[in-house]
Scaffold this motif. Structure first.
Motif, PDB file in Angstrom:
ATOM      1  N   ASP A  59      42.313  37.967  32.098  1.00 57.63           N
ATOM      2  CA  ASP A  59      41.453  36.885  32.562  1.00 57.63           C
ATOM      3  C   ASP A  59      39.993  37.244  32.262  1.00 57.63           C
ATOM      4  O   ASP A  59      39.412  38.097  32.927  1.00 57.63           O
ATOM      5  CB  ASP A  59      41.658  36.670  34.059  1.00 57.63           C
ATOM      6  CG  ASP A  59      40.950  35.433  34.585  1.00 57.63           C
ATOM      7  OD1 ASP A  59      39.859  35.114  34.074  1.00 57.63           O
ATOM      8  OD2 ASP A  59      41.472  34.802  35.519  1.00 57.63           O
ATOM      9  N   ASP A  60      39.408  36.605  31.253  1.00 58.36           N
ATOM     10  CA  ASP A  60      38.045  36.976  30.853  1.00 58.36           C
ATOM     11  C   ASP A  60      37.025  36.644  31.941  1.00 58.36           C
ATOM     12  O   ASP A  60      36.054  37.378  32.142  1.00 58.36           O
ATOM     13  CB  ASP A  60      37.666  36.291  29.535  1.00 58.36           C
ATOM     14  CG  ASP A  60      37.653  34.784  29.647  1.00 58.36           C
ATOM     15  OD1 ASP A  60      36.587  34.180  29.491  1.00 58.36           O
ATOM     16  OD2 ASP A  60      38.725  34.202  29.903  1.00 58.36           O
ATOM     17  N   THR A  61      37.230  35.544  32.684  1.00 60.69           N
ATOM     18  CA  THR A  61      36.291  35.192  33.753  1.00 60.69           C
ATOM     19  C   THR A  61      36.342  36.215  34.879  1.00 60.69           C
ATOM     20  O   THR A  61      35.308  36.670  35.387  1.00 60.69           O
ATOM     21  CB  THR A  61      36.605  33.788  34.303  1.00 60.69           C
ATOM     22  OG1 THR A  61      36.506  32.835  33.237  1.00 60.69           O
ATOM     23  CG2 THR A  61      35.632  33.413  35.407  1.00 60.69           C
ATOM     24  N   ASP A  62      37.538  36.618  35.267  1.00 60.83           N
ATOM     25  CA  ASP A  62      37.700  37.614  36.311  1.00 60.83           C
ATOM     26  C   ASP A  62      37.122  38.956  35.877  1.00 60.83           C
ATOM     27  O   ASP A  62      36.492  39.678  36.662  1.00 60.83           O
ATOM     28  CB  ASP A  62      39.179  37.751  36.655  1.00 60.83           C
ATOM     29  CG  ASP A  62      39.408  38.464  37.978  1.00 60.83           C
ATOM     30  OD1 ASP A  62      38.579  38.297  38.887  1.00 60.83           O
ATOM     31  OD2 ASP A  62      40.408  39.191  38.108  1.00 60.83           O
ATOM     32  N   LEU A  63      37.310  39.286  34.601  1.00 52.31           N
ATOM     33  CA  LEU A  63      36.771  40.533  34.062  1.00 52.31           C
ATOM     34  C   LEU A  63      35.244  40.518  34.092  1.00 52.31           C
ATOM     35  O   LEU A  63      34.600  41.501  34.479  1.00 52.31           O
ATOM     36  CB  LEU A  63      37.272  40.736  32.640  1.00 52.31           C
ATOM     37  CG  LEU A  63      36.926  42.076  31.987  1.00 52.31           C
ATOM     38  CD1 LEU A  63      37.644  43.217  32.669  1.00 52.31           C
ATOM     39  CD2 LEU A  63      37.290  42.047  30.500  1.00 52.31           C
ATOM     40  N   SER A  64      34.646  39.390  33.704  1.00 53.03           N
ATOM     41  CA  SER A  64      33.184  39.277  33.742  1.00 53.03           C
ATOM     42  C   SER A  64      32.666  39.378  35.172  1.00 53.03           C
ATOM     43  O   SER A  64      31.625  39.992  35.426  1.00 53.03           O
ATOM     44  CB  SER A  64      32.735  37.961  33.108  1.00 53.03           C
ATOM     45  OG  SER A  64      32.929  37.978  31.714  1.00 53.03           O
ATOM     46  N   ALA A  65      33.391  38.775  36.119  1.00 51.14           N
ATOM     47  CA  ALA A  65      32.977  38.852  37.519  1.00 51.14           C
ATOM     48  C   ALA A  65      32.963  40.300  37.998  1.00 51.14           C
ATOM     49  O   ALA A  65      32.022  40.731  38.690  1.00 51.14           O
ATOM     50  CB  ALA A  65      33.911  38.015  38.383  1.00 51.14           C
ATOM     51  N   GLN A  66      33.975  41.073  37.601  1.00 50.64           N
ATOM     52  CA  GLN A  66      34.003  42.478  38.004  1.00 50.64           C
ATOM     53  C   GLN A  66      32.866  43.250  37.342  1.00 50.64           C
ATOM     54  O   GLN A  66      32.229  44.104  37.967  1.00 50.64           O
ATOM     55  CB  GLN A  66      35.345  43.107  37.645  1.00 50.64           C
ATOM     56  CG  GLN A  66      35.466  44.557  38.138  1.00 50.64           C
ATOM     57  CD  GLN A  66      36.742  45.240  37.682  1.00 50.64           C
ATOM     58  OE1 GLN A  66      37.528  44.653  36.937  1.00 50.64           O
ATOM     59  NE2 GLN A  66      36.952  46.463  38.111  1.00 50.64           N
ATOM     60  N   ARG A  67      32.605  42.952  36.071  1.00 44.46           N
ATOM     61  CA  ARG A  67      31.525  43.636  35.360  1.00 44.46           C
ATOM     62  C   ARG A  67      30.161  43.354  36.010  1.00 44.46           C
ATOM     63  O   ARG A  67      29.300  44.236  36.103  1.00 44.46           O
ATOM     64  CB  ARG A  67      31.527  43.181  33.893  1.00 44.46           C
ATOM     65  CG  ARG A  67      30.517  43.851  33.014  1.00 44.46           C
ATOM     66  CD  ARG A  67      30.736  43.489  31.555  1.00 44.46           C
ATOM     67  NE  ARG A  67      31.024  42.091  31.362  1.00 44.46           N
ATOM     68  CZ  ARG A  67      30.111  41.121  31.456  1.00 44.46           C
ATOM     69  NH1 ARG A  67      28.866  41.409  31.752  1.00 44.46           N
ATOM     70  NH2 ARG A  67      30.449  39.861  31.250  1.00 44.46           N
ATOM     71  N   VAL A  68      29.972  42.120  36.495  1.00 45.61           N
ATOM     72  CA  VAL A  68      28.725  41.767  37.172  1.00 45.61           C
ATOM     73  C   VAL A  68      28.605  42.515  38.506  1.00 45.61           C
ATOM     74  O   VAL A  68      27.509  42.924  38.907  1.00 45.61           O
ATOM     75  CB  VAL A  68      28.646  40.240  37.381  1.00 45.61           C
ATOM     76  CG1 VAL A  68      27.528  39.871  38.347  1.00 45.61           C
ATOM     77  CG2 VAL A  68      28.417  39.551  36.042  1.00 45.61           C
ATOM     78  N   GLN A  69      29.724  42.722  39.191  1.00 41.68           N
ATOM     79  CA  GLN A  69      29.665  43.478  40.446  1.00 41.68           C
ATOM     80  C   GLN A  69      29.250  44.931  40.195  1.00 41.68           C
ATOM     81  O   GLN A  69      28.584  45.551  41.031  1.00 41.68           O
ATOM     82  CB  GLN A  69      31.010  43.409  41.168  1.00 41.68           C
ATOM     83  CG  GLN A  69      31.427  42.007  41.595  1.00 41.68           C
ATOM     84  CD  GLN A  69      30.287  41.204  42.224  1.00 41.68           C
ATOM     85  OE1 GLN A  69      29.629  41.674  43.156  1.00 41.68           O
ATOM     86  NE2 GLN A  69      30.061  40.003  41.712  1.00 41.68           N
TER      87      GLN A  69
END
Length: 208
Positions: A59-69
């Motif tokens: 999930d690219d959106t979920d991955l980006s959300a984790q990267r932002v955290q």
């Protein structure tokens, strides 16, 4: 760094492909694609790298959300801004999703290319990509046969770059990205719809 994200890639082959692909992106090769990365990075092949991008489930959106955290946990001066801009990627063929003759600020001319709209966080001590999204020209967005062949999801419709930028802004706010203001160049700063969107969201902004 990638160990932080292994939970998003449940299978060992996808974890290995991610590591080799990311390593390839960090090389000095002037033309990075699955074939050239496989040729220059040992321990993988073009088929495995293509599989990471086309068939492996993540999930690219979920991955980006984790990267932002991860970014939010870094020491901060507390006065960051969100920068929106687009980037063009020159292409020679016609089959890459979104490729078309279109203006690219990166190339400085109208050329056959793909264009992404990008949101970056920037302050004196940190520069961090928040999110990016591919822009679909009308020749792609309104062509059902072309969309089906390239497996473009039905949920992705026709949007202007300004509309995409506002969506990325909403996503950044949803992820809790702190920022003092939004800044853009004249391609967005001259767009009344984009400016109205910033005002409706009560976003301080500095635009060209």
């Amino acid at each position: 760094y990638l160990a932080l994200f292994k939970v998003k890639f449940s299978r060992k082959e996808s974890q290995a492909a991610l590591e080799r692909y990311a390593t390839g992106l960090l090389t000095d090769h002037p033309n990075k694609n699955c074939q050239t990365i496989a040729d220059s990075v040992p321990g993988t092949n073009e088929q495995r790298l293509q599989g990471l991008l086309t068939t492996m489930v993540w999930d690219d959106t979920d991955l980006s959300a984790q990267r932002v955290q991860v970014m939010r946990r870094l020491p901060s001066e507390g006065d960051g801004i969100l920068v929106f801009d687009d980037t063009g990627f020159a292409k020679h063929g016609q089959h890459s999703v979104g490729v078309a003759p279109q203006y690219s600020g990166t190339l400085g001319k109208v050329a056959n290319c793909q264009v992404t709209v990008n949101c970056h966080y920037a302050e004196r001590t940190i520069g961090w990509p928040v999110n990016t999204r591919l822009y679909l020209p009308k020749t792609w967005a309104l062509d059902p046969a072309r969309r089906a062949e390239a497996q473009v999801p039905d949920a992705i419709g026709l949007q202007t770059k300004a509309e995409i930028a506002l969506d990325l802004l909403d996503q950044a706010n949803g992820w809790g990205v702190p920022h003092a203001c939004v800044t853009v160049d004249a391609d967005y700063g001259d767009n009344p719809d984009f400016l109205n969107g910033l005002e409706a969201r009560h976003e301080p902004h500095v635009v060209a």
